[in-house]
Design a protein around this motif. Structure first.
Motif: not given
Lengths: 341, 528
Positions: A43, A208, A212, A228, A231-232, A235, B488-492
């Motif tokens: 990442h 991921s 989600e 993952y 990260a969410l 966000e 988008t791969n990093d959910s960002a």
């Protein structure tokens, strides 16, 4: 019909190639150029943080080629001896093992390998872990109680969990989990587990995406890596999360430690700088840069992650090292047998 | 003066064309794209062959292969069918009826072109799980691809002399019969060309299908490359995918057989009397609005939502400039290269019906259905062994772009080229011009609309191309599409939103040019 001789064809081919080369404007390499070419499947946030710190500390510039780890490994194998890459940083250890098996990696310096516990590097020192993470269960808090979650990841393949479990057979970490089940419980159990998941679970394209889906309430549970979820959370904001992490522990393959890591290409013409880069990844400064940008556990003792992670020594994970999991070829065979690939 | 067109007329022209020898130069130039296209074909066959018969057979005999085949064919046929239905209906309503507000509806029917399918799919997916799976994929992809049908059909209706339809009506034929016997056959080449592109797109679509959890040959090929490092079964699946492209490539050719609608003279098409919609008027408008909500409203709304919301917003915004520059510096020259390489193919097949001409014309369509990943790895393999000096330079990437998108340029150029009567160039020749002079002074100007459309269409695709760019671009070069992918791969998603929005905005430019070319108020030429 047009008679075209082989010689005419050759002329054309050479002409076309020449024209293509001119239009391509390849940048001439400078003799003293120390810029490193990094093939990166990890990442981007931790990689960008580390590269910035490395360049600031050493003055060595790094150009990054981003991609999917497995695809980059395929690319490195196709490139073979002519590869322009100096360092390969992979999201998962199997991609590193795969290119090491093809003899593409140079041994790392002993001093570098000493910086972290030996069980998070290749046995022959061809690659080294840079960050660890755990396989976890992510569950939607309003769809299921934590107490209802099972004591082993194997249970998720049962009929009781029909339409409730998200998993990503494409994910490198899931493949390592399959290998772990096979090593700890036997091949037949692993195959039956995959067949059960195929029948009762729901396939997602990536970890991921599965996380989600749980957060969005599409499905109750997902098998994923811990970061993952973080990260969410970053966000959406910690107060808005509908989902939470569940650690099975007790040595079950449901809690499996995997690593991201790196190796130096044998064909690198800047081997010294490349070795310095990997050494920097496991230095105190490098480890801090990495774990500051992704919710992975630091591998170097004494470095602390700023994320609210469950303490590493409380995970009680499956008793397997990344090197034990190898190139995960066994996972592919099992996935194919279970009709998942 | 009316347009001269009929099947028999076409075949007599064809005879004339066949007798005129295509210049050796043209054949030589057409060999360049043919050689390029042959590269991935050779690579795929070589890799499949390397797997051995046993492996090939066991791959073919797996139930999963059959399931993938079923999914791929279902998706491809359904999306092509629904996109054709929507696209054709929209074109007919905006060109042949007294519908009010035509300008607005036309614009709304072109705009989905600017929306990459993976962005649209992401938007829909986030609305709930019911849009995932095959039915959702068919709905979403039909809605995003119908402009590829709408534009050529609308252009063809517009350039068609309504006199033919009027004659049919005056001879006592009803509107239905007139449509089936007169209108439809003459728009069939345009419809076929568009449908071919949609079908080929569906065969190679990856991003949208991965998001919507539909498995086809292409998603399975990607999966193979994620699971495995030595790729025999991916090669076998790629070979199967090329086989699937064959009927698509030749089906369209069959549709266009012997049809040639040249017009001599300018501004011959005139306005006919439009069909009256009467009380159906608001109903038709509602239909257009519904299509616009599905194809535009939801994706744009979702994009806007992510633009505004999210704490990761602003992260990596300084990369916006380099990514924009990267996109343009790859897409623009790539577009020119692709279009220039396509030109001799089109000219050759119009001048010669020999085996080589037809083969060279069709080969790109067979490869058009291959995923970018396979083409890119073929070029990695070949360039690093044969010409290591050009590896990871733009040259190899442009070659990949040409291999992947030649058919788009070919279809657009052909639409214009077919309207240029050969006789005009022959007249120029008899007046003492050299073949080259005749080409430059007579043919080339007439091809301008087609070339313009080709440039716009190819630029649009190159701007959003992801896999070949990731693998082949010079190390360190990023584009808007690769940035969207990584975030988008990093959910960002909030971090991805500015790049996605800029991508859509930039895509709007070729869409605008393309639309303008195609739907310009009645002129002598039209594109596609």
């Amino acid at each position: 019909m047009y008679d075209v001789t082989r010689r005419q064809l050759m002329h054309l081919g050479v002409g076309a190639a020449g024209a293509a080369m001119l239009s391509g404007l390849p940048v001439p390499a400078r003799a003293e150029d120390q810029t490193l070419a990094l093939y990166n499947g990890q990442h981007r946030p931790p990689v960008e943080a580390l590269v910035a710190a490395f360049t600031a500390a050493t003055g060595i510039a790094v150009v990054t080629r981003n991609g999917n780890s497995a695809q980059l490994a395929s690319q490195l194998i196709e490139e073979g001896a002519n590869s322009p890459a100096d360092v390969f940083w992979s999201e998962e250890s199997p991609s590193l093992v795969a290119i090491a098996e093809k003899g593409l990696l140079a041994p790392l310096q002993a001093e570098t390998l000493k910086q972290i516990p030996a069980k998070y590097a290749a046995r022959d020192g061809a690659w080294i872990g840079a960050g660890a993470r755990s396989r976890v269960v992510v569950y939607n808090k309003s769809m299921i109680e934590e107490s209802a979650l099972p004591k082993t990841v194997l249970d998720f393949a049962g009929e009781a969990w029909a339409d409730k479990v998200a998993f990503a057979p494409n994910s490198g970490a899931f493949q390592q989990q399959v290998v772990a089940v096979s090593l700890l419980k036997g091949r037949d159990v692993a195959l039956a587990w995959l067949k059960g998941l195929r029948q009762h679970g729901r396939i997602y394209n990536s970890d991921s995406a599965a996380v989600e889906a749980v957060e969005g309430g599409d499905i109750a549970v997902a098998l994923s890596n811990n970061y993952y979820w973080y990260a969410l959370e970053q966000e959406l904001g910690p107060d808005n999360m509908n989902s939470a992490l569940y650690f099975i522990g007790q040595g079950d393959p449901g809690t499996l430690i995997t690593v991201s890591g790196a190796g130096v290409l044998k064909t690198s013409k800047k081997a010294e700088a490349a070795q310095r880069f990997v050494a920097f990844m496991v230095s105190a400064e490098g480890q801090a840069a990495i774990v500051g940008a992704i919710a992975e556990y630091p591998l170097r003792p004494g470095v602390v992650s700023p994320f609210p992670l469950k303490p590493f020594d409380q995970l009680d994970p499956a008793p397997l090292t990344p090197a034990d999991l190898g190139d995960a070829a066994e996972a592919l065979a099992l996935l194919r047998e279970a009709d998942l690939a | 003066m009316t347009s001269a067109a009929s099947a028999s007329d076409g075949s007599s022209r064809r005879g004339a064309a066949a007798s005129a020898p295509a210049s050796r130069w043209l054949v030589a130039l057409a060999l360049i794209p043919t050689a390029l296209i042959a590269l991935p074909v050779i690579y795929v066959l070589m890799r499949s062959w390397g797997a051995g018969w046993q492996a090939i057979w066991s791959e073919l005999a797996r139930p999963r292969t059959l399931r993938l085949l079923g999914n791929t064919v279902t998706l491809c046929l359904s999306v092509t069918f629904f996109a054709s239905l929507i696209g054709y209906a929209a074109a007919w309503f905006t060109e042949r009826t007294d519908l009010r507000g035509k300008w607005l509806w036309r614009v709304l029917c072109c705009l989905p072109l600017a929306m990459p399918a993976f962005v649209a799919s992401f938007a829909w997916k986030s609305l709930g799980p019911s849009f995932q799976g095959m039915p959702g994929a068919i709905l979403i992809l039909s809605m995003e691809s119908f402009p590829l049908i709408f534009l050529p059909v609308a252009a063809s209706l517009r350039s068609m002399d309504p006199g033919m339809e009027e004659v049919s009506r005056s001879l006592g034929k009803g509107p239905g019969t007139t449509f089936w016997k007169v209108t439809l056959p003459r728009t069939l080449p345009a419809l076929g060309g568009g449908a071919l592109l949609v079908a080929a797109h569906m065969l190679s679509e990856f991003g949208a299908l991965a998001l919507l959890r539909v498995q086809t040959f292409t998603t399975a090929i990607f999966q193979q490359y994620e699971l495995q490092f030595d790729n025999a079964s991916a090669a076998v699946l790629s070979a199967l995918l090329m086989l699937l492209c064959l009927p698509v490539a030749f089906g369209e050719m069959w549709l266009r057989r012997g049809v040639r609608f040249s017009k001599v003279g300018r501004n011959t098409a005139r306005r006919g009397s439009p069909a009256r919609l009467g009380r159906a008027q608001p109903l038709v408008m509602l239909g257009f609005i519904a299509v616009a909500i599905v194809s535009l409203g939801v994706p744009f709304g979702r994009l806007g939502y992510w633009l505004v919301k999210g704490v990761s917003a602003g992260r990596g915004l300084d990369a916006l400039g380099p990514a924009l520059f990267g996109s343009l510096s790859l897409a623009l020259p790539g577009t020119v290269v692709t279009t220039l390489i396509a030109l001799p193919l089109v000219l050759l097949v119009l001048r010669s019906r020999g085996f080589f001409a037809r083969f060279a014309d069709r080969l790109p369509y067979v490869v058009h259905g291959l995923p970018g990943l396979v083409v890119a790895l073929a070029l990695v393999y070949l360039s690093i062994r044969l010409l290591p000096a050009i590896y990871q330079t733009r040259a190899v990437l442009f070659a990949a772009y040409a291999i992947l998108f030649l058919p788009l340029a070919q279809s657009a150029i052909r639409a214009s080229a077919e309207l240029v009567p050969r006789e005009i160039e022959e007249v120029a020749r008899t007046l003492g011009r050299s073949p080259l002079q005749a080409f430059v002074s007579v043919t080339l100007p007439s091809l301008a609309p087609g070339l313009g459309a080709a440039l716009a269409l190819v630029a649009l695709e190159l701007m959003r191309e992801l896999t070949a760019t990731l693998i082949l671009a010079p190390t360190g070069v990023v584009t808007l599409a690769t940035e969207v992918w990584s975030h988008t791969n990093d959910s960002a998603y909030a971090a991805a939103a500015p790049f996605a929005a800029l991508l859509v905005l930039i895509s709007g430019i070729p869409v605008y040019i393309f639309t303008l070319r195609t739907l310009r108020p009645r002129t002598d030429h039209q594109a596609l």
